[in-house]
Write a protein that holds these residues in place. Structure first.
Motif, short mmCIF file in Angstrom:
data_model
loop_
_atom_site.label_atom_id
_atom_site.label_comp_id
_atom_site.label_asym_id
_atom_site.label_seq_id
_atom_site.Cartn_x
_atom_site.Cartn_y
_atom_site.Cartn_z
N ARG A 257 -82.25 84.90 -8.22
CA ARG A 257 -83.13 85.56 -7.27
C ARG A 257 -83.22 84.83 -5.93
NH1 ARG A 257 -87.15 89.13 -9.09
NH2 ARG A 257 -86.60 90.05 -11.08
N ASP A 258 -82.53 83.69 -5.82
CA ASP A 258 -82.51 82.91 -4.58
C ASP A 258 -83.92 82.51 -4.17
OD1 ASP A 258 -80.94 81.65 -2.63
OD2 ASP A 258 -81.32 83.23 -1.17
N THR A 259 -84.72 82.14 -5.17
CA THR A 259 -86.11 81.74 -4.94
C THR A 259 -86.19 80.24 -4.69
OG1 THR A 259 -86.80 83.47 -6.47
CG2 THR A 259 -88.43 81.81 -5.93
N ALA A 260 -87.11 79.81 -3.86
CA ALA A 260 -87.37 78.39 -3.66
C ALA A 260 -88.40 77.96 -4.70
CB ALA A 260 -87.89 78.13 -2.25
N THR A 261 -87.98 77.13 -5.65
CA THR A 261 -88.86 76.75 -6.76
C THR A 261 -89.23 75.28 -6.70
OG1 THR A 261 -87.95 78.46 -8.23
CG2 THR A 261 -89.03 76.59 -9.28
N LEU A 262 -90.54 75.01 -6.73
CA LEU A 262 -91.06 73.65 -6.89
C LEU A 262 -91.67 73.58 -8.28
CD1 LEU A 262 -92.87 73.00 -3.46
CD2 LEU A 262 -90.50 72.47 -4.10
N LEU A 263 -91.26 72.58 -9.06
CA LEU A 263 -91.68 72.49 -10.45
C LEU A 263 -92.20 71.09 -10.77
CD1 LEU A 263 -89.82 73.98 -13.49
CD2 LEU A 263 -90.60 71.61 -13.57
N VAL A 264 -93.48 71.00 -11.09
CA VAL A 264 -94.08 69.72 -11.47
C VAL A 264 -93.81 69.45 -12.94
CG1 VAL A 264 -96.29 68.58 -11.92
CG2 VAL A 264 -95.88 69.66 -9.71
N THR A 265 -93.33 68.26 -13.25
CA THR A 265 -93.08 67.90 -14.64
C THR A 265 -93.19 66.40 -14.83
OG1 THR A 265 -91.52 68.06 -16.49
CG2 THR A 265 -90.58 67.72 -14.30
N HIS A 266 -93.68 66.01 -16.00
CA HIS A 266 -93.67 64.59 -16.37
C HIS A 266 -92.58 64.33 -17.39
CE1 HIS A 266 -95.79 66.33 -19.80
NE2 HIS A 266 -95.43 65.26 -20.47
N GLY B 252 -89.27 74.17 -24.91
CA GLY B 252 -89.35 73.68 -23.54
C GLY B 252 -88.03 73.78 -22.81
N ALA B 253 -86.95 73.44 -23.52
CA ALA B 253 -85.61 73.52 -22.92
C ALA B 253 -85.27 74.96 -22.57
CB ALA B 253 -84.57 72.94 -23.88
N GLU B 254 -85.66 75.90 -23.44
CA GLU B 254 -85.40 77.32 -23.17
C GLU B 254 -86.13 77.78 -21.91
OE1 GLU B 254 -86.61 79.37 -26.64
OE2 GLU B 254 -84.90 78.73 -27.86
N ILE B 255 -87.39 77.36 -21.77
CA ILE B 255 -88.19 77.76 -20.60
C ILE B 255 -87.59 77.17 -19.32
CG2 ILE B 255 -90.41 77.42 -19.45
CD1 ILE B 255 -90.40 79.64 -21.55
N MET B 256 -87.18 75.91 -19.38
CA MET B 256 -86.60 75.28 -18.19
C MET B 256 -85.29 75.95 -17.79
SD MET B 256 -88.55 72.83 -17.02
CE MET B 256 -87.58 71.55 -16.22
N ARG B 257 -84.46 76.29 -18.76
CA ARG B 257 -83.21 76.99 -18.45
C ARG B 257 -83.49 78.36 -17.86
NH1 ARG B 257 -81.43 74.62 -23.44
NH2 ARG B 257 -81.89 76.57 -24.55
N LEU B 258 -84.53 79.03 -18.38
CA LEU B 258 -84.90 80.35 -17.86
C LEU B 258 -85.34 80.25 -16.40
CD1 LEU B 258 -85.58 83.36 -18.25
CD2 LEU B 258 -87.84 82.63 -19.05
N ILE B 259 -86.19 79.28 -16.09
CA ILE B 259 -86.65 79.10 -14.71
C ILE B 259 -85.47 78.82 -13.79
CG2 ILE B 259 -87.98 77.59 -13.19
CD1 ILE B 259 -89.95 77.26 -15.57
N ALA B 260 -84.55 77.97 -14.23
CA ALA B 260 -83.38 77.65 -13.41
C ALA B 260 -82.53 78.90 -13.18
CB ALA B 260 -82.56 76.56 -14.09
N ARG B 261 -82.29 79.67 -14.22
CA ARG B 261 -81.45 80.86 -14.08
C ARG B 261 -82.08 81.87 -13.12
NH1 ARG B 261 -81.55 85.75 -16.45
NH2 ARG B 261 -82.94 85.16 -18.18
N LEU B 262 -83.37 82.14 -13.28
CA LEU B 262 -84.03 83.12 -12.42
C LEU B 262 -84.10 82.63 -10.97
CD1 LEU B 262 -86.92 84.22 -14.81
CD2 LEU B 262 -84.90 85.55 -14.17
#
Length: 234
Positions: free
Chosen positions: A198-207, A184-194
């Protein structure tokens, strides 16, 4: 950039209406991962569905872009919303939803054929498939099918697939729910890096706030309302 401005969403429940989203205003900035958290049933996924143009709000605006060029998705027809989603919005669901018969490379390349588009655009999408798989660390797994990949690897393919059209907005729903803490930590770091690259606007739902260090900002939703305004994550 994406802006939800004063959006409300209701669902019928017998003789009454249930308010799932209650006058929510929220902005996702370019290059920023904005986390949306809150208790189960608070309206987090409904907010994401509105942002994804999968459902239309009862009231309010869903703006994709900024300034005079912004498009109000809440006013689009279903056909127009589908086209907007295909061209400017990437979506990553809780489950990877990969096609069992396709390799990782084919999962991305098939996106080039959806909805037509010019031959040059389709060619560009196909060419980007291998680049994206390399970006998410799966260059050596491009010819593997979903059953040959781990859960984390399948989620990486899903993220790459969501980015294959180089969208302005990336929407992610509970990306770590089926993964152990390390993956999970790897996936979250990947999303943050990309997002940042890429200067993308990211909305991420998480509990799961164990991984909150991967977020740039965090908003809390309770009973369909913003209970805590977006704040930078320290």
């Amino acid at each position: 950039m994406i802006t939800l401005h004063d959006v409300t969403l209701t669902f019928p429940d017998g003789d009454r209406l249930i308010t799932a989203v209650d006058r929510v205003t929220l902005r996702g900035e370019n290059g920023v991962v904005t986390g949306i958290t809150g208790p189960s049933g608070s309206g987090k996924s409904s907010i994401l569905a509105l942002a994804a143009t999968l459902i239309r709000p009862d009231a309010g605006r869903v703006l994709i872009g900024d300034g005079a060029d912004a498009i109000d998705a809440a006013r689009l027809s279903r056909t127009e919303a589908t086209a907007l989603r295909r061209e400017r919005i990437g979506i990553v669901f809780q489950q990877s939803n990969l096609l069992p018969s396709l390799t990782a490379r084919e999962q991305l390349r098939v996106m080039a054929e959806l909805g037509g588009g010019s031959r040059a655009r389709r060619s560009a999408v196909r060419a980007q498939a291998d680049e994206l798989l390399e970006e998410v660390g799966l260059a050596d797994h491009a010819d593997r099918r979903p059953h040959q990949l781990s859960g984390g690897q399948r989620q990486r393919v899903a993220i790459a697939r969501a980015l294959v059209h180089d969208p302005d907005v990336l929407l992610v729903d509970e990306p770590t729910s089926a993964l152990d803490q390390e993956r999970g930590a790897e996936i979250m770091r990947l999303i943050a890096r990309l997002t940042h690259e890429r200067d993308t606007a990211t909305l991420l739902v998480t509990h799961d706030l164990v991984h909150r260090d991967a977020l740039d900002a965090l908003v809390t939703v309770v009973d369909g309302r913003i209970a805590r305004a977006p704040a930078r994550v320290e």
